[in-house]
Design an enzyme around this catalytic site. Sequence first.
Site, short mmCIF file in Angstrom:
data_model
loop_
_atom_site.label_atom_id
_atom_site.label_comp_id
_atom_site.label_asym_id
_atom_site.label_seq_id
_atom_site.Cartn_x
_atom_site.Cartn_y
_atom_site.Cartn_z
N ASP A 60 0.86 -1.17 0.00
CA ASP A 60 0.00 0.00 0.00
C ASP A 60 0.91 1.24 0.00
OD1 ASP A 60 -1.72 2.17 1.05
OD2 ASP A 60 -3.16 0.55 1.39
N SER A 126 -5.30 14.97 -13.87
CA SER A 126 -6.53 14.79 -14.63
C SER A 126 -7.03 16.14 -15.12
CB SER A 126 -7.56 14.18 -13.69
OG SER A 126 -8.86 14.28 -14.23
N TYR A 150 -12.58 14.16 -5.28
CA TYR A 150 -11.56 13.54 -6.14
C TYR A 150 -10.71 14.62 -6.82
CZ TYR A 150 -9.54 11.50 -10.38
OH TYR A 150 -8.67 11.15 -11.39
N LYS A 154 -6.51 15.76 -6.56
CA LYS A 154 -5.55 15.95 -7.67
C LYS A 154 -4.94 17.36 -7.60
CE LYS A 154 -5.85 11.94 -9.67
NZ LYS A 154 -4.74 10.99 -9.61
N TYR A 178 -4.55 13.91 -17.82
CA TYR A 178 -5.23 13.07 -18.80
C TYR A 178 -6.61 13.62 -19.06
CZ TYR A 178 -2.20 9.57 -16.43
OH TYR A 178 -1.19 8.89 -15.82
N PHE A 179 -7.05 13.53 -20.32
CA PHE A 179 -8.44 13.84 -20.63
C PHE A 179 -9.25 12.54 -20.44
CE2 PHE A 179 -8.88 18.34 -21.45
CZ PHE A 179 -7.60 18.70 -21.09
N ASN A 180 -9.87 11.97 -21.43
CA ASN A 180 -10.73 10.79 -21.15
C ASN A 180 -10.12 9.51 -21.73
OD1 ASN A 180 -12.47 13.25 -20.87
ND2 ASN A 180 -13.98 11.70 -20.31
N LEU A 201 -18.42 6.52 -19.71
CA LEU A 201 -19.23 6.24 -20.89
C LEU A 201 -18.79 4.97 -21.63
CD1 LEU A 201 -21.43 7.24 -22.85
CD2 LEU A 201 -19.64 8.51 -24.05
N ARG A 293 -26.49 14.75 -15.82
CA ARG A 293 -25.80 14.33 -14.60
C ARG A 293 -25.24 15.57 -13.93
NH1 ARG A 293 -20.82 10.09 -15.21
NH2 ARG A 293 -19.89 11.87 -16.29
P1 NAD Z 1 -7.14 2.01 -11.71
O1 NAD Z 1 -8.03 2.00 -10.55
O2 NAD Z 1 -7.35 0.98 -12.77
O3 NAD Z 1 -5.61 1.95 -11.23
C1 NAD Z 1 -5.18 2.47 -10.00
C2 NAD Z 1 -4.35 1.41 -9.31
O4 NAD Z 1 -3.92 1.91 -8.04
C3 NAD Z 1 -5.13 0.10 -9.05
O5 NAD Z 1 -4.40 -1.00 -9.51
C4 NAD Z 1 -5.29 0.08 -7.53
O6 NAD Z 1 -5.31 -1.25 -7.02
C5 NAD Z 1 -4.05 0.86 -7.10
N1 NAD Z 1 -4.18 1.45 -5.76
C6 NAD Z 1 -5.22 2.12 -5.23
N2 NAD Z 1 -4.97 2.49 -3.98
C7 NAD Z 1 -3.71 2.06 -3.70
C8 NAD Z 1 -2.87 2.14 -2.55
N3 NAD Z 1 -3.27 2.74 -1.42
N4 NAD Z 1 -1.64 1.58 -2.61
C9 NAD Z 1 -1.22 0.96 -3.73
N5 NAD Z 1 -1.97 0.85 -4.84
C10 NAD Z 1 -3.20 1.39 -4.82
O7 NAD Z 1 -7.22 3.48 -12.37
P2 NAD Z 1 -6.63 4.04 -13.73
O8 NAD Z 1 -7.77 4.38 -14.62
O9 NAD Z 1 -5.56 3.16 -14.25
O10 NAD Z 1 -6.03 5.42 -13.21
C11 NAD Z 1 -4.67 5.58 -12.86
C12 NAD Z 1 -4.44 7.00 -12.40
O11 NAD Z 1 -4.82 7.91 -13.42
C13 NAD Z 1 -5.24 7.40 -11.15
O12 NAD Z 1 -4.42 8.18 -10.33
C14 NAD Z 1 -6.37 8.22 -11.72
O13 NAD Z 1 -6.84 9.17 -10.80
C15 NAD Z 1 -5.70 8.88 -12.91
N6 NAD Z 1 -6.66 9.28 -13.95
C16 NAD Z 1 -7.47 8.34 -14.50
C17 NAD Z 1 -8.42 8.72 -15.45
C18 NAD Z 1 -9.36 7.71 -16.06
O14 NAD Z 1 -10.36 8.11 -16.61
N7 NAD Z 1 -9.09 6.41 -16.00
C19 NAD Z 1 -8.50 10.06 -15.86
C20 NAD Z 1 -7.62 11.00 -15.29
C21 NAD Z 1 -6.70 10.59 -14.34
N1 UFG Z 2 -22.22 9.68 -19.95
C1 UFG Z 2 -23.50 9.28 -20.26
N2 UFG Z 2 -23.95 8.09 -19.75
C2 UFG Z 2 -23.19 7.31 -18.94
C3 UFG Z 2 -21.87 7.74 -18.64
C4 UFG Z 2 -21.43 8.94 -19.15
O1 UFG Z 2 -24.22 9.96 -20.99
O2 UFG Z 2 -23.66 6.25 -18.49
C5 UFG Z 2 -21.73 10.96 -20.51
C6 UFG Z 2 -21.38 11.98 -19.44
O3 UFG Z 2 -22.50 12.74 -19.09
C7 UFG Z 2 -20.30 12.79 -20.14
C8 UFG Z 2 -19.61 11.77 -21.07
O4 UFG Z 2 -20.52 10.69 -21.18
O5 UFG Z 2 -20.90 13.75 -20.93
C9 UFG Z 2 -18.31 11.26 -20.51
O6 UFG Z 2 -18.52 10.82 -19.17
P1 UFG Z 2 -17.41 10.05 -18.35
O7 UFG Z 2 -17.98 9.78 -16.99
O8 UFG Z 2 -16.91 8.88 -19.13
O9 UFG Z 2 -16.22 11.09 -18.29
P2 UFG Z 2 -16.13 12.51 -17.58
O10 UFG Z 2 -15.54 13.43 -18.58
O11 UFG Z 2 -17.41 12.92 -16.99
O12 UFG Z 2 -15.15 12.21 -16.38
C10 UFG Z 2 -13.82 11.81 -16.65
C11 UFG Z 2 -13.28 10.96 -15.51
C12 UFG Z 2 -13.18 11.77 -14.26
C13 UFG Z 2 -12.42 13.04 -14.51
C14 UFG Z 2 -13.03 13.80 -15.67
C15 UFG Z 2 -12.25 15.01 -16.05
O13 UFG Z 2 -14.13 9.86 -15.27
O14 UFG Z 2 -12.48 11.03 -13.30
O15 UFG Z 2 -13.05 12.92 -16.82
O16 UFG Z 2 -10.98 14.62 -16.43
F1 UFG Z 2 -12.49 13.80 -13.41
#
Ligand code: NAD
Ligand code: UFG
Length: 338
Positions: A60, A126, A150, A154, A178-180, A201, A293
């Site tokens: 952890d 993010s 959340y 960040k 990162y974007f999406n 989505l 939403r």
């Molecule tokens: P994910 O949940 O698949 O990966 C995160 C990993 O961190 C997991 O394997 C989890 O087990 C591990 N983890 C969580 N808590 C922990 C702890 N206390 N100690 C050790 N390991 C731990 O998520 P992801 O989509 O791969 O995202 C990775 C990073 O990118 C995150 O920091 C997330 O906030 C960031 N991010 C993700 C997105 C997205 O849409 N996926 C967008 C922007 C930023």
């Molecule tokens: N959406 C739907 N139906 C769903 C899920 C999503 O219509 O069931 C729509 C949302 O309203 C949004 C778009 O699809 O318009 C994308 O939604 P996501 O939840 O996939 O992505 P977001 O852009 O809302 O959020 C993502 C990450 C967040 C991060 C944010 C900004 O999930 O963690 O981008 O980077 F904070």
Amino acid sequence: MTQRILVTGGAGYIGSTTCVALLEAGYEIVVVDNLANSSRTSLDRVLELAPGNLSFHEVDIRDADGLNAVFESAPIDAVIHFAGFKAVGESVAIPLAYYDTNVVGTINLLQVMQQNEVRNLVFSSSATVYGDPEQLPIPESAPLSAANPYGRTKLMIEDMLRDIAVSDPSWTIALLRYFNPVGAHPSGRIGEDPSGIPNNLMPFIMQVAVGRRKELVVFGNDYPTRDGTCIRDYIHVMDLAEGHLAALRALAEIGGCTAINLGTGTGSTVFEVFEAARRTVGHDIAMRVGERRPGDASACFADSSLAARLLDWRATRTIDEMCIDAWRWQSMNPNGYS
Ligand code: NAD
Ligand code: UFG
């Protein structure tokens, strides 16, 4: 000389995809993950896709002794820090868990890095740090804000990292916003495996397409966009992984603490993504339009020019490739890794 990279959260969605890219590029990797949101299977598959030098520690990031032992077991050149919690809704329900894992976990990691004289870091930030953006495409200089716990974690971590870099110029830090991220490795062996009902989505659409969910609910079609649905900058996770390699290579040259957008620079609406997914899967996907939403920005896409300039990196994969790879992963693994 071979570089050894510590990857926190390396068993997760973006982490595992980046591990494949790192191994293919000849890096040695040390993964630290407590498997809170992932499974060991992802790392077995990483090694199957890219045989190489990867060691795994089930630790952890809040456990200082555990982390220190990892740093002492082999010299580390740089850290890519993915570990953390990422669900916006959950962060509203259990904020303390988010501050603990994301903020306390990162403070702990930084202290252990400092003790072990490792000061090169790539951090998963993010686009959420832009809040509801006023300017499109969004440049890194745009005002920062957070709309939920959340996002605040960040933002706090970004602020902390900026302060550290000011206090000690030997730190080099890339804040990758990162974007999406969507899609999967083109092998279909590793991908996104959300626990419970997906918030995002693309995994939701794919779970409807594979028969795990009844229908997609589109959250509102009365936004001021070309078809009334929200616009996002979807980026293929393979492009994102390559962006991390580019950031690692550029760290020393960039120096200090620098925020860099990782996006494509263009946005797609929810309906456009849905149509691309329907074309890909080749059959109808149940969908209806529902309420907005709360908290959704109508449009969010990156100004991606800084990444091109500083990292010599650009996202190249199209929305169709994102859907094709997401669908390959979903149809080959209908229940994820389980
Ligand atoms: P994910 O949940 O698949 O990966 C995160 C990993 O961190 C997991 O394997 C989890 O087990 C591990 N983890 C969580 N808590 C922990 C702890 N206390 N100690 C050790 N390991 C731990 O998520 P992801 O989509 O791969 O995202 C990775 C990073 O990118 C995150 O920091 C997330 O906030 C960031 N991010 C993700 C997105 C997205 O849409 N996926 C967008 C922007 C930023
Ligand atoms: N959406 C739907 N139906 C769903 C899920 C999503 O219509 O069931 C729509 C949302 O309203 C949004 C778009 O699809 O318009 C994308 O939604 P996501 O939840 O996939 O992505 P977001 O852009 O809302 O959020 C993502 C990450 C967040 C991060 C944010 C900004 O999930 O963690 O981008 O980077 F904070």
